[in-house]
Design a protein around this motif. Structure first.
Motif, PDB file in Angstrom:
ATOM      1  N   THR A  95      97.109  63.136  74.089  1.00 18.51           N
ATOM      2  CA  THR A  95      98.439  63.661  73.783  1.00 18.51           C
ATOM      3  C   THR A  95      98.548  65.129  74.189  1.00 18.51           C
ATOM      4  O   THR A  95      99.591  65.568  74.685  1.00 18.51           O
ATOM      5  N   GLU A  96      97.486  65.877  74.012  1.00 22.26           N
ATOM      6  CA  GLU A  96      97.519  67.309  74.343  1.00 22.26           C
ATOM      7  C   GLU A  96      97.812  67.553  75.819  1.00 22.26           C
ATOM      8  O   GLU A  96      98.325  68.620  76.189  1.00 22.26           O
ATOM      9  N   ASP A  97      97.506  66.564  76.674  1.00 21.79           N
ATOM     10  CA  ASP A  97      97.807  66.709  78.100  1.00 21.79           C
ATOM     11  C   ASP A  97      99.222  66.246  78.438  1.00 21.79           C
ATOM     12  O   ASP A  97      99.713  66.504  79.548  1.00 21.79           O
ATOM     13  N   GLU A 104     108.256  54.902  78.618  1.00 28.05           N
ATOM     14  CA  GLU A 104     107.305  54.125  77.832  1.00 28.05           C
ATOM     15  C   GLU A 104     106.117  55.031  77.522  1.00 28.05           C
ATOM     16  O   GLU A 104     105.417  55.487  78.420  1.00 28.05           O
ATOM     17  N   VAL A 105     105.907  55.294  76.246  1.00 28.74           N
ATOM     18  CA  VAL A 105     104.898  56.278  75.852  1.00 28.74           C
ATOM     19  C   VAL A 105     103.864  55.727  74.878  1.00 28.74           C
ATOM     20  O   VAL A 105     102.931  56.440  74.499  1.00 28.74           O
ATOM     21  N   TRP A 106     104.004  54.466  74.472  1.00 32.06           N
ATOM     22  CA  TRP A 106     103.218  53.999  73.326  1.00 32.06           C
ATOM     23  C   TRP A 106     103.080  52.484  73.369  1.00 32.06           C
ATOM     24  O   TRP A 106     103.731  51.808  74.149  1.00 32.06           O
ATOM     25  N   GLY A 107     102.215  51.948  72.534  1.00 32.38           N
ATOM     26  CA  GLY A 107     102.012  50.509  72.460  1.00 32.38           C
ATOM     27  C   GLY A 107     100.898  50.055  73.383  1.00 32.38           C
ATOM     28  O   GLY A 107     100.156  50.871  73.929  1.00 32.38           O
ATOM     29  N   GLY A 108     100.802  48.741  73.577  1.00 32.53           N
ATOM     30  CA  GLY A 108      99.695  48.228  74.386  1.00 32.53           C
ATOM     31  C   GLY A 108      98.372  48.674  73.785  1.00 32.53           C
ATOM     32  O   GLY A 108      98.148  48.585  72.587  1.00 32.53           O
ATOM     33  N   ALA A 122      93.416  55.345  70.724  1.00 35.28           N
ATOM     34  CA  ALA A 122      93.585  56.597  69.982  1.00 35.28           C
ATOM     35  C   ALA A 122      92.593  56.696  68.832  1.00 35.28           C
ATOM     36  O   ALA A 122      91.960  57.746  68.626  1.00 35.28           O
ATOM     37  N   THR A 123      92.419  55.611  68.094  1.00 32.33           N
ATOM     38  CA  THR A 123      91.524  55.645  66.934  1.00 32.33           C
ATOM     39  C   THR A 123      90.055  55.497  67.320  1.00 32.33           C
ATOM     40  O   THR A 123      89.186  56.091  66.697  1.00 32.33           O
ATOM     41  N   ARG A 124      89.788  54.733  68.354  1.00 32.12           N
ATOM     42  CA  ARG A 124      88.385  54.460  68.706  1.00 32.12           C
ATOM     43  C   ARG A 124      87.746  55.509  69.600  1.00 32.12           C
ATOM     44  O   ARG A 124      86.553  55.796  69.475  1.00 32.12           O
ATOM     45  N   PHE A 125      88.532  56.071  70.539  1.00 36.39           N
ATOM     46  CA  PHE A 125      87.935  56.954  71.548  1.00 36.39           C
ATOM     47  C   PHE A 125      88.482  58.381  71.561  1.00 36.39           C
ATOM     48  O   PHE A 125      87.763  59.312  71.913  1.00 36.39           O
ATOM     49  N   ASN A 177      90.052  60.001  68.943  1.00 40.42           N
ATOM     50  CA  ASN A 177      90.096  60.633  67.619  1.00 40.42           C
ATOM     51  C   ASN A 177      91.472  61.243  67.349  1.00 40.42           C
ATOM     52  O   ASN A 177      91.595  62.353  66.825  1.00 40.42           O
ATOM     53  N   GLU A 178      92.511  60.503  67.737  1.00 40.70           N
ATOM     54  CA  GLU A 178      93.891  60.907  67.489  1.00 40.70           C
ATOM     55  C   GLU A 178      94.534  59.932  66.506  1.00 40.70           C
ATOM     56  O   GLU A 178      94.276  58.725  66.566  1.00 40.70           O
ATOM     57  N   ASP A 179      95.373  60.443  65.643  1.00 43.50           N
ATOM     58  CA  ASP A 179      96.197  59.560  64.822  1.00 43.50           C
ATOM     59  C   ASP A 179      97.257  58.956  65.749  1.00 43.50           C
ATOM     60  O   ASP A 179      98.066  59.692  66.332  1.00 43.50           O
ATOM     61  N   PRO A 180      97.267  57.640  65.943  1.00 46.49           N
ATOM     62  CA  PRO A 180      98.193  57.041  66.926  1.00 46.49           C
ATOM     63  C   PRO A 180      99.656  57.288  66.618  1.00 46.49           C
ATOM     64  O   PRO A 180     100.494  57.280  67.522  1.00 46.49           O
ATOM     65  N   TRP A 181      99.985  57.535  65.346  1.00 52.51           N
ATOM     66  CA  TRP A 181     101.373  57.760  64.975  1.00 52.51           C
ATOM     67  C   TRP A 181     101.858  59.146  65.387  1.00 52.51           C
ATOM     68  O   TRP A 181     103.071  59.395  65.451  1.00 52.51           O
TER      69      TRP A 181
END
Length: 466
Positions: free
Chosen positions: A30-32, A49-53, A59-62, A64-68
Protein backbone atom coordinates in the motif's frame (compact mmCIF):
# COMPACT_ATOMS: atom_id res chain seq x y z
CA UNK A 1 -10.89 13.69 -18.97
CA UNK A 2 -12.33 15.09 -22.19
CA UNK A 3 -14.13 12.43 -24.25
CA UNK A 4 -14.22 13.22 -27.93
CA UNK A 5 -15.99 10.05 -29.06
CA UNK A 6 -19.76 9.90 -29.40
CA UNK A 7 -19.72 6.68 -27.36
CA UNK A 8 -16.44 6.70 -25.40
CA UNK A 9 -15.13 3.39 -24.10
CA UNK A 10 -14.88 3.48 -20.32
CA UNK A 11 -11.75 2.08 -18.70
CA UNK A 12 -11.35 0.20 -15.42
CA UNK A 13 -7.73 0.28 -14.31
CA UNK A 14 -6.60 -2.92 -12.56
CA UNK A 15 -2.97 -1.93 -11.86
CA UNK A 16 -3.45 -1.85 -8.08
CA UNK A 17 -5.05 -5.32 -7.93
CA UNK A 18 -4.95 -7.81 -10.78
CA UNK A 19 -1.97 -6.16 -12.47
CA UNK A 20 0.50 -6.82 -9.68
CA UNK A 21 -1.32 -10.00 -8.64
CA UNK A 22 -0.68 -11.43 -12.11
CA UNK A 23 3.01 -10.55 -12.53
CA UNK A 24 4.36 -9.74 -9.06
CA UNK A 25 2.57 -12.38 -6.94
CA UNK A 26 0.29 -9.70 -5.39
CA UNK A 27 3.22 -8.22 -3.47
CA UNK A 28 2.68 -4.51 -4.17
CA UNK A 29 2.52 -2.69 -0.85
CA UNK A 30 0.00 0.00 0.00
CA UNK A 31 2.85 2.40 0.79
CA UNK A 32 3.89 2.22 -2.88
CA UNK A 33 0.33 3.01 -4.05
CA UNK A 34 -0.10 6.09 -1.86
CA UNK A 35 2.29 8.49 -3.68
CA UNK A 36 0.71 7.92 -7.10
CA UNK A 37 -2.94 7.39 -6.12
CA UNK A 38 -3.86 11.13 -6.43
CA UNK A 39 -2.35 11.15 -9.94
CA UNK A 40 -4.34 8.02 -10.86
CA UNK A 41 -7.45 9.82 -9.61
CA UNK A 42 -6.89 12.64 -12.12
CA UNK A 43 -6.91 10.32 -15.16
CA UNK A 44 -10.68 9.84 -15.23
CA UNK A 45 -10.99 6.06 -15.09
CA UNK A 46 -14.50 4.60 -14.90
CA UNK A 47 -13.27 2.75 -11.82
CA UNK A 48 -10.10 1.35 -10.28
CA UNK A 49 -9.90 -2.23 -9.11
CA UNK A 50 -7.81 -2.00 -5.96
CA UNK A 51 -8.84 -4.92 -3.76
CA UNK A 52 -10.16 -8.47 -3.55
CA UNK A 53 -8.85 -11.61 -5.19
CA UNK A 54 -5.59 -12.58 -3.50
CA UNK A 55 -4.84 -9.13 -2.05
CA UNK A 56 -6.66 -9.86 1.22
CA UNK A 57 -4.79 -13.11 1.88
CA UNK A 58 -1.37 -11.78 0.85
CA UNK A 59 -1.75 -8.69 3.05
CA UNK A 60 -2.01 -10.79 6.21
CA UNK A 61 0.42 -13.55 5.27
CA UNK A 62 3.26 -11.72 3.52
CA UNK A 63 2.93 -7.93 3.74
CA UNK A 64 1.97 -7.61 7.41
CA UNK A 65 -0.74 -5.14 6.40
CA UNK A 66 -4.27 -4.94 7.72
CA UNK A 67 -6.19 -5.70 4.48
CA UNK A 68 -8.98 -3.29 5.44
CA UNK A 69 -6.55 -0.35 5.53
CA UNK A 70 -5.86 -0.31 1.78
CA UNK A 71 -9.37 0.65 0.56
CA UNK A 72 -9.72 3.10 3.47
CA UNK A 73 -6.49 4.88 2.51
CA UNK A 74 -7.09 4.84 -1.26
CA UNK A 75 -10.65 6.12 -0.84
CA UNK A 76 -9.28 9.30 0.76
CA UNK A 77 -6.75 9.76 -2.04
CA UNK A 78 -9.06 8.95 -4.99
CA UNK A 79 -12.30 10.71 -4.16
CA UNK A 80 -13.40 11.08 -7.79
CA UNK A 81 -12.82 7.48 -8.89
CA UNK A 82 -15.09 4.59 -7.83
CA UNK A 83 -13.15 1.80 -6.13
CA UNK A 84 -13.79 -1.76 -7.27
CA UNK A 85 -13.06 -5.20 -5.83
CA UNK A 86 -13.17 -8.83 -6.98
CA UNK A 87 -15.38 -11.08 -4.85
CA UNK A 88 -15.41 -14.87 -5.34
CA UNK A 89 -19.12 -15.18 -4.57
CA UNK A 90 -19.73 -17.45 -1.58
CA UNK A 91 -15.92 -17.94 -1.35
CA UNK A 92 -15.44 -14.19 -0.71
CA UNK A 93 -11.65 -13.72 -0.76
CA UNK A 94 -10.92 -17.24 0.50
CA UNK A 95 -10.82 -20.77 -0.84
CA UNK A 96 -14.01 -22.38 0.44
CA UNK A 97 -17.66 -21.48 0.84
CA UNK A 98 -18.45 -19.36 3.88
CA UNK A 99 -21.77 -19.17 5.68
CA UNK A 100 -24.26 -16.50 4.65
CA UNK A 101 -23.70 -14.45 7.82
CA UNK A 102 -19.99 -14.11 6.95
CA UNK A 103 -20.81 -13.09 3.36
CA UNK A 104 -23.31 -10.49 4.53
CA UNK A 105 -20.93 -9.03 7.14
CA UNK A 106 -18.01 -9.00 4.70
CA UNK A 107 -19.90 -7.10 1.99
CA UNK A 108 -21.30 -4.61 4.51
CA UNK A 109 -17.85 -3.88 5.95
CA UNK A 110 -16.24 -3.69 2.50
CA UNK A 111 -18.78 -1.05 1.50
CA UNK A 112 -18.06 0.88 4.69
CA UNK A 113 -14.30 1.01 4.04
CA UNK A 114 -14.74 2.38 0.52
CA UNK A 115 -15.67 -0.27 -2.06
CA UNK A 116 -18.20 1.07 -4.58
CA UNK A 117 -18.32 -1.67 -7.24
CA UNK A 118 -18.30 -5.37 -6.39
CA UNK A 119 -17.39 -7.73 -9.23
CA UNK A 120 -18.84 -11.08 -8.18
CA UNK A 121 -18.09 -14.38 -9.88
CA UNK A 122 -18.39 -18.09 -9.19
CA UNK A 123 -15.82 -20.60 -10.38
CA UNK A 124 -18.53 -22.90 -11.78
CA UNK A 125 -20.77 -20.09 -13.05
CA UNK A 126 -23.35 -21.42 -10.58
CA UNK A 127 -25.39 -18.30 -9.97
CA UNK A 128 -26.78 -19.73 -6.71
CA UNK A 129 -23.35 -19.06 -5.21
CA UNK A 130 -23.75 -15.32 -5.94
CA UNK A 131 -27.24 -14.81 -4.48
CA UNK A 132 -26.25 -13.80 -0.94
CA UNK A 133 -23.50 -11.48 -2.18
CA UNK A 134 -25.90 -9.69 -4.54
CA UNK A 135 -28.49 -9.16 -1.81
CA UNK A 136 -25.84 -7.78 0.54
CA UNK A 137 -24.41 -5.45 -2.13
CA UNK A 138 -27.87 -4.10 -2.93
CA UNK A 139 -28.60 -3.62 0.78
CA UNK A 140 -25.39 -1.59 1.07
CA UNK A 141 -26.50 0.57 -1.86
CA UNK A 142 -23.50 -0.38 -4.01
CA UNK A 143 -23.00 -1.52 -7.62
CA UNK A 144 -23.28 -5.28 -8.23
CA UNK A 145 -21.29 -6.31 -11.28
CA UNK A 146 -21.88 -10.01 -11.90
CA UNK A 147 -19.29 -11.89 -13.91
CA UNK A 148 -19.32 -14.93 -16.18
CA UNK A 149 -16.12 -16.99 -16.03
CA UNK A 150 -15.08 -17.46 -19.66
CA UNK A 151 -14.02 -20.98 -20.54
CA UNK A 152 -13.64 -23.28 -23.55
CA UNK A 153 -13.62 -26.93 -24.43
CA UNK A 154 -12.48 -26.34 -28.03
CA UNK A 155 -9.82 -24.01 -29.43
CA UNK A 156 -12.52 -21.40 -29.99
CA UNK A 157 -15.92 -20.66 -28.46
CA UNK A 158 -18.38 -23.45 -29.29
CA UNK A 159 -18.87 -27.15 -28.78
CA UNK A 160 -21.39 -28.83 -26.48
CA UNK A 161 -20.75 -26.74 -23.33
CA UNK A 162 -19.25 -23.25 -23.67
CA UNK A 163 -21.07 -22.04 -26.75
CA UNK A 164 -22.77 -18.73 -27.50
CA UNK A 165 -26.11 -19.95 -26.15
CA UNK A 166 -24.45 -20.87 -22.82
CA UNK A 167 -23.07 -17.35 -22.31
CA UNK A 168 -26.24 -15.58 -23.44
CA UNK A 169 -28.36 -17.67 -21.07
CA UNK A 170 -25.99 -16.96 -18.18
CA UNK A 171 -26.07 -13.22 -18.89
CA UNK A 172 -29.87 -13.19 -18.91
CA UNK A 173 -29.94 -14.99 -15.55
CA UNK A 174 -27.48 -12.51 -14.03
CA UNK A 175 -29.51 -9.57 -15.28
CA UNK A 176 -32.65 -11.05 -13.74
CA UNK A 177 -30.75 -11.45 -10.45
CA UNK A 178 -30.23 -7.69 -10.36
CA UNK A 179 -26.85 -7.20 -12.01
CA UNK A 180 -26.07 -3.51 -12.45
CA UNK A 181 -23.51 -4.54 -15.07
CA UNK A 182 -22.10 -7.79 -16.43
CA UNK A 183 -18.45 -8.75 -16.92
CA UNK A 184 -16.95 -11.37 -19.20
CA UNK A 185 -14.14 -12.64 -16.96
CA UNK A 186 -11.48 -14.27 -19.13
CA UNK A 187 -8.92 -15.28 -16.49
CA UNK A 188 -6.64 -17.24 -18.84
CA UNK A 189 -6.60 -14.96 -21.89
CA UNK A 190 -8.50 -17.51 -23.98
CA UNK A 191 -10.98 -15.26 -25.77
CA UNK A 192 -10.04 -14.90 -29.43
CA UNK A 193 -10.71 -11.58 -31.26
CA UNK A 194 -13.58 -12.72 -33.47
CA UNK A 195 -15.11 -14.70 -30.60
CA UNK A 196 -14.98 -11.50 -28.53
CA UNK A 197 -16.82 -9.67 -31.31
CA UNK A 198 -19.42 -12.43 -31.63
CA UNK A 199 -19.97 -12.74 -27.88
CA UNK A 200 -20.19 -9.02 -27.12
CA UNK A 201 -22.53 -8.49 -30.09
CA UNK A 202 -24.86 -11.22 -28.84
CA UNK A 203 -24.80 -10.06 -25.22
CA UNK A 204 -25.50 -6.45 -26.17
CA UNK A 205 -28.69 -7.68 -27.85
CA UNK A 206 -29.63 -10.03 -25.00
CA UNK A 207 -29.23 -7.76 -21.95
CA UNK A 208 -29.71 -4.07 -21.21
CA UNK A 209 -27.06 -3.48 -18.54
CA UNK A 210 -23.49 -2.26 -19.33
CA UNK A 211 -21.05 -4.92 -20.50
CA UNK A 212 -17.40 -5.13 -19.46
CA UNK A 213 -14.51 -7.28 -20.78
CA UNK A 214 -11.77 -8.53 -18.50
CA UNK A 215 -9.04 -10.53 -20.23
CA UNK A 216 -5.40 -11.41 -19.61
CA UNK A 217 -2.50 -11.01 -22.01
CA UNK A 218 -1.21 -14.57 -21.38
CA UNK A 219 -1.87 -15.94 -24.88
CA UNK A 220 -1.04 -12.69 -26.72
CA UNK A 221 -4.60 -12.13 -27.99
CA UNK A 222 -5.89 -9.68 -25.39
CA UNK A 223 -5.34 -6.33 -27.14
CA UNK A 224 -6.79 -7.67 -30.39
CA UNK A 225 -9.78 -9.07 -28.52
CA UNK A 226 -10.35 -5.77 -26.71
CA UNK A 227 -10.35 -3.90 -30.02
CA UNK A 228 -12.88 -6.29 -31.54
CA UNK A 229 -15.01 -6.05 -28.38
CA UNK A 230 -14.98 -2.26 -28.77
CA UNK A 231 -16.16 -2.62 -32.36
CA UNK A 232 -18.99 -4.83 -31.10
CA UNK A 233 -20.08 -2.21 -28.58
CA UNK A 234 -18.55 -3.26 -25.26
CA UNK A 235 -19.05 -0.50 -22.68
CA UNK A 236 -16.03 -0.95 -20.41
CA UNK A 237 -12.56 -2.52 -20.72
CA UNK A 238 -10.10 -3.63 -18.03
CA UNK A 239 -6.54 -2.44 -18.65
CA UNK A 240 -3.26 -1.77 -16.80
CA UNK A 241 -0.74 1.04 -16.94
CA UNK A 242 2.08 -0.27 -19.18
CA UNK A 243 4.77 -1.23 -16.62
CA UNK A 244 2.34 -3.62 -14.91
CA UNK A 245 0.67 -4.81 -18.14
CA UNK A 246 1.25 -7.65 -20.64
CA UNK A 247 2.76 -11.04 -19.66
CA UNK A 248 0.08 -12.82 -17.60
CA UNK A 249 -1.39 -9.41 -16.71
CA UNK A 250 -3.67 -7.30 -18.93
CA UNK A 251 -3.63 -5.13 -22.05
CA UNK A 252 -1.84 -1.81 -21.59
CA UNK A 253 -4.09 1.25 -21.69
CA UNK A 254 -1.64 3.46 -23.61
CA UNK A 255 -1.72 1.79 -27.08
CA UNK A 256 -5.47 1.16 -26.83
CA UNK A 257 -6.04 4.81 -26.00
CA UNK A 258 -4.13 5.94 -29.11
CA UNK A 259 -5.73 3.26 -31.30
CA UNK A 260 -9.18 4.62 -30.42
CA UNK A 261 -8.23 8.30 -30.64
CA UNK A 262 -10.38 10.25 -33.08
CA UNK A 263 -12.98 7.48 -33.39
CA UNK A 264 -16.51 7.33 -32.00
CA UNK A 265 -15.11 5.22 -29.12
CA UNK A 266 -12.32 7.67 -28.17
CA UNK A 267 -11.73 7.28 -24.41
CA UNK A 268 -10.83 10.92 -23.90
CA UNK A 269 -8.21 9.95 -21.31
CA UNK A 270 -5.03 12.01 -20.95
CA UNK A 271 -2.05 10.05 -22.30
CA UNK A 272 0.47 12.44 -20.71
CA UNK A 273 -1.03 11.87 -17.26
CA UNK A 274 -0.96 8.10 -17.74
CA UNK A 275 2.70 8.26 -18.85
CA UNK A 276 3.46 10.20 -15.66
CA UNK A 277 1.95 7.36 -13.63
CA UNK A 278 3.92 4.85 -15.72
CA UNK A 279 7.19 6.61 -14.88
CA UNK A 280 6.43 6.25 -11.19
CA UNK A 281 5.55 2.55 -11.54
CA UNK A 282 8.85 2.00 -13.36
CA UNK A 283 10.67 3.59 -10.43
CA UNK A 284 9.19 1.18 -7.87
CA UNK A 285 9.10 -1.96 -10.07
CA UNK A 286 12.67 -3.06 -9.10
CA UNK A 287 11.38 -3.69 -5.56
CA UNK A 288 9.24 -6.51 -6.93
CA UNK A 289 11.53 -7.85 -9.65
CA UNK A 290 12.21 -11.10 -7.75
CA UNK A 291 8.55 -12.10 -8.23
CA UNK A 292 8.59 -11.62 -12.01
CA UNK A 293 8.79 -14.81 -14.05
CA UNK A 294 11.99 -14.49 -16.10
CA UNK A 295 12.39 -18.14 -17.05
CA UNK A 296 11.46 -17.45 -20.68
CA UNK A 297 12.33 -14.76 -23.19
CA UNK A 298 8.77 -14.58 -24.51
CA UNK A 299 6.36 -12.27 -22.69
CA UNK A 300 3.43 -14.44 -23.76
CA UNK A 301 2.83 -18.14 -23.21
CA UNK A 302 1.96 -19.40 -26.67
CA UNK A 303 1.35 -22.83 -25.12
CA UNK A 304 -1.89 -21.47 -23.62
CA UNK A 305 -3.29 -21.53 -27.16
CA UNK A 306 -2.92 -25.33 -27.01
CA UNK A 307 -3.30 -26.49 -23.40
CA UNK A 308 -5.47 -23.58 -22.13
CA UNK A 309 -3.92 -23.77 -18.66
CA UNK A 310 -3.62 -20.41 -16.84
CA UNK A 311 -0.11 -19.32 -15.89
CA UNK A 312 -0.73 -19.42 -12.14
CA UNK A 313 -1.99 -22.97 -12.44
CA UNK A 314 1.14 -24.05 -14.32
CA UNK A 315 3.33 -22.78 -11.48
CA UNK A 316 1.27 -24.86 -9.02
CA UNK A 317 1.66 -27.97 -11.18
CA UNK A 318 5.43 -27.43 -11.40
CA UNK A 319 5.62 -27.04 -7.62
CA UNK A 320 3.69 -30.26 -6.98
CA UNK A 321 5.81 -32.24 -9.43
CA UNK A 322 9.06 -30.89 -7.98
CA UNK A 323 8.02 -32.04 -4.51
CA UNK A 324 7.52 -35.54 -5.92
CA UNK A 325 10.79 -35.36 -7.87
CA UNK A 326 8.74 -35.86 -11.06
CA UNK A 327 9.06 -32.61 -13.00
CA UNK A 328 10.06 -34.65 -16.07
CA UNK A 329 6.44 -35.90 -16.21
CA UNK A 330 4.86 -32.48 -16.70
CA UNK A 331 3.97 -33.25 -20.34
CA UNK A 332 1.90 -36.20 -19.10
CA UNK A 333 0.12 -33.88 -16.66
CA UNK A 334 -0.67 -31.45 -19.51
CA UNK A 335 -2.20 -34.37 -21.42
CA UNK A 336 -4.13 -35.57 -18.36
CA UNK A 337 -5.56 -32.17 -17.47
CA UNK A 338 -8.24 -32.01 -20.21
CA UNK A 339 -9.26 -35.60 -19.41
CA UNK A 340 -9.77 -34.79 -15.74
CA UNK A 341 -11.60 -31.60 -16.62
CA UNK A 342 -13.97 -33.55 -18.89
CA UNK A 343 -14.49 -36.17 -16.14
CA UNK A 344 -15.43 -33.41 -13.70
CA UNK A 345 -17.94 -31.71 -15.99
CA UNK A 346 -15.70 -29.05 -17.57
CA UNK A 347 -15.24 -26.60 -14.67
CA UNK A 348 -13.67 -23.28 -15.72
CA UNK A 349 -10.03 -23.20 -14.59
CA UNK A 350 -10.17 -20.44 -11.98
CA UNK A 351 -9.70 -20.47 -8.19
CA UNK A 352 -10.55 -22.88 -6.58
CA UNK A 353 -11.50 -25.32 -9.37
CA UNK A 354 -8.14 -24.88 -11.15
CA UNK A 355 -6.38 -26.24 -8.06
CA UNK A 356 -8.89 -29.09 -7.74
CA UNK A 357 -8.44 -30.21 -11.35
CA UNK A 358 -4.66 -29.68 -11.35
CA UNK A 359 -3.99 -31.63 -8.17
CA UNK A 360 -6.08 -34.58 -9.39
CA UNK A 361 -4.29 -34.60 -12.74
CA UNK A 362 -0.91 -34.79 -10.96
CA UNK A 363 -2.12 -37.66 -8.76
CA UNK A 364 -3.52 -39.52 -11.76
CA UNK A 365 -0.15 -39.32 -13.51
CA UNK A 366 1.98 -40.24 -10.50
CA UNK A 367 -0.19 -42.94 -8.89
CA UNK A 368 -2.69 -44.05 -11.54
CA UNK A 369 -6.05 -42.68 -12.67
CA UNK A 370 -8.20 -42.03 -9.60
CA UNK A 371 -6.19 -44.45 -7.43
CA UNK A 372 -6.05 -41.48 -5.06
CA UNK A 373 -8.89 -38.96 -4.98
CA UNK A 374 -8.41 -35.70 -3.11
CA UNK A 375 -10.93 -34.59 -0.50
CA UNK A 376 -11.60 -31.48 -2.61
CA UNK A 377 -12.50 -33.59 -5.67
CA UNK A 378 -14.85 -35.67 -3.54
CA UNK A 379 -16.55 -32.56 -2.16
CA UNK A 380 -16.72 -31.09 -5.66
CA UNK A 381 -18.31 -34.22 -7.13
CA UNK A 382 -20.87 -34.32 -4.32
CA UNK A 383 -22.03 -30.79 -5.17
CA UNK A 384 -20.45 -28.94 -2.27
CA UNK A 385 -18.90 -26.35 -4.63
CA UNK A 386 -21.99 -26.01 -6.80
CA UNK A 387 -23.30 -27.41 -10.06
CA UNK A 388 -20.70 -28.11 -12.81
CA UNK A 389 -21.36 -26.84 -16.36
CA UNK A 390 -21.74 -30.45 -17.62
CA UNK A 391 -22.45 -33.85 -15.99
CA UNK A 392 -19.66 -35.57 -14.05
CA UNK A 393 -18.45 -38.91 -15.46
CA UNK A 394 -20.59 -41.69 -13.85
CA UNK A 395 -17.58 -43.95 -13.14
CA UNK A 396 -15.74 -41.16 -11.32
CA UNK A 397 -18.89 -40.33 -9.39
CA UNK A 398 -19.31 -43.97 -8.36
CA UNK A 399 -15.74 -44.06 -7.04
CA UNK A 400 -16.27 -40.87 -5.07
CA UNK A 401 -19.49 -42.07 -3.46
CA UNK A 402 -17.74 -45.31 -2.54
CA UNK A 403 -14.99 -43.54 -0.60
CA UNK A 404 -16.57 -40.29 0.58
CA UNK A 405 -18.72 -41.18 3.59
CA UNK A 406 -19.95 -37.69 4.54
CA UNK A 407 -22.77 -37.86 2.00
CA UNK A 408 -24.63 -40.80 0.51
CA UNK A 409 -25.46 -38.94 -2.68
CA UNK A 410 -24.86 -35.64 -4.41
CA UNK A 411 -26.61 -32.59 -3.00
CA UNK A 412 -29.06 -30.63 -5.11
CA UNK A 413 -29.45 -27.54 -2.92
CA UNK A 414 -27.34 -24.39 -2.86
CA UNK A 415 -24.15 -25.54 -1.04
CA UNK A 416 -24.22 -22.67 1.48
CA UNK A 417 -27.66 -23.83 2.67
CA UNK A 418 -25.81 -26.61 4.49
CA UNK A 419 -23.46 -24.25 6.36
CA UNK A 420 -24.29 -23.11 9.92
CA UNK A 421 -23.57 -19.48 10.88
CA UNK A 422 -19.87 -18.78 11.47
CA UNK A 423 -19.54 -15.20 12.73
CA UNK A 424 -20.09 -16.02 16.41
CA UNK A 425 -17.37 -18.67 16.27
CA UNK A 426 -15.01 -16.10 14.79
CA UNK A 427 -15.96 -13.56 17.48
CA UNK A 428 -15.08 -16.12 20.14
CA UNK A 429 -11.66 -16.69 18.54
CA UNK A 430 -10.66 -13.05 19.00
CA UNK A 431 -12.83 -11.90 21.92
CA UNK A 432 -9.88 -11.58 24.31
CA UNK A 433 -8.14 -8.90 22.27
CA UNK A 434 -10.50 -7.32 19.71
CA UNK A 435 -14.15 -6.66 18.92
CA UNK A 436 -13.41 -4.89 15.63
CA UNK A 437 -15.64 -6.16 12.81
CA UNK A 438 -12.77 -6.22 10.31
CA UNK A 439 -10.64 -8.29 12.67
CA UNK A 440 -13.49 -10.72 13.26
CA UNK A 441 -13.89 -11.17 9.50
CA UNK A 442 -10.16 -11.85 9.08
CA UNK A 443 -10.48 -14.61 11.69
CA UNK A 444 -13.64 -15.98 10.04
CA UNK A 445 -12.07 -16.23 6.58
CA UNK A 446 -8.57 -17.32 7.65
CA UNK A 447 -8.88 -18.96 11.09
CA UNK A 448 -5.21 -20.05 11.05
CA UNK A 449 -3.12 -17.50 9.10
CA UNK A 450 -5.54 -14.68 9.85
CA UNK A 451 -5.47 -15.39 13.57
CA UNK A 452 -1.67 -15.41 13.49
CA UNK A 453 -1.72 -11.98 11.83
CA UNK A 454 -4.17 -10.59 14.39
CA UNK A 455 -2.06 -11.79 17.31
CA UNK A 456 0.94 -10.00 15.82
CA UNK A 457 -1.18 -6.90 15.23
CA UNK A 458 -2.15 -6.75 18.90
CA UNK A 459 1.25 -7.75 20.26
CA UNK A 460 0.09 -11.12 21.54
CA UNK A 461 2.67 -13.00 19.45
CA UNK A 462 6.25 -12.09 18.65
CA UNK A 463 7.01 -10.98 15.05
CA UNK A 464 8.00 -14.55 14.13
CA UNK A 465 4.55 -15.75 15.16
CA UNK A 466 5.69 -17.77 18.19
Amino acid sequence: MNPTGKNPVKITDVTFRDGHQSIFATRMKTEDMVPIAPEMNKIGFHSMEVWGGATFDVATRFLNEDPWDRPRILKKLMTDTPLQMLLRGQNLVGYRHYADDVVEAFVKHSAEVGIDIFRVFDALNDERNMVTSVKAIKKAGKHAQLAISYSLTERKMGGPVFNLEYYVNKAKILEQMGADSIAIKDMAGLIAPYDAYKLVSALKKAVNVPLQLHTHYSSGMASMSCLKAVEAGVDILDTCVAPFALRSSHPAIEPLLVALEGTDRDTGLDLAQILKVGDYLESIAPKYKEFLNQTTLSIIDAGVLVHQIPGGMISNLVSQLKMSNALHRIKEVYEEMPRVRKDLGYPPLVTPTSQIVGTQAVQNVLVGRYKLISKQVMEYCCGLYGKPPAPIDPEVMALVLKYYKKVAKTIECRPADLLPPEMETARALVKDFTQDEGDILIAAIYPITGLTFLKKKYGIASPDGK
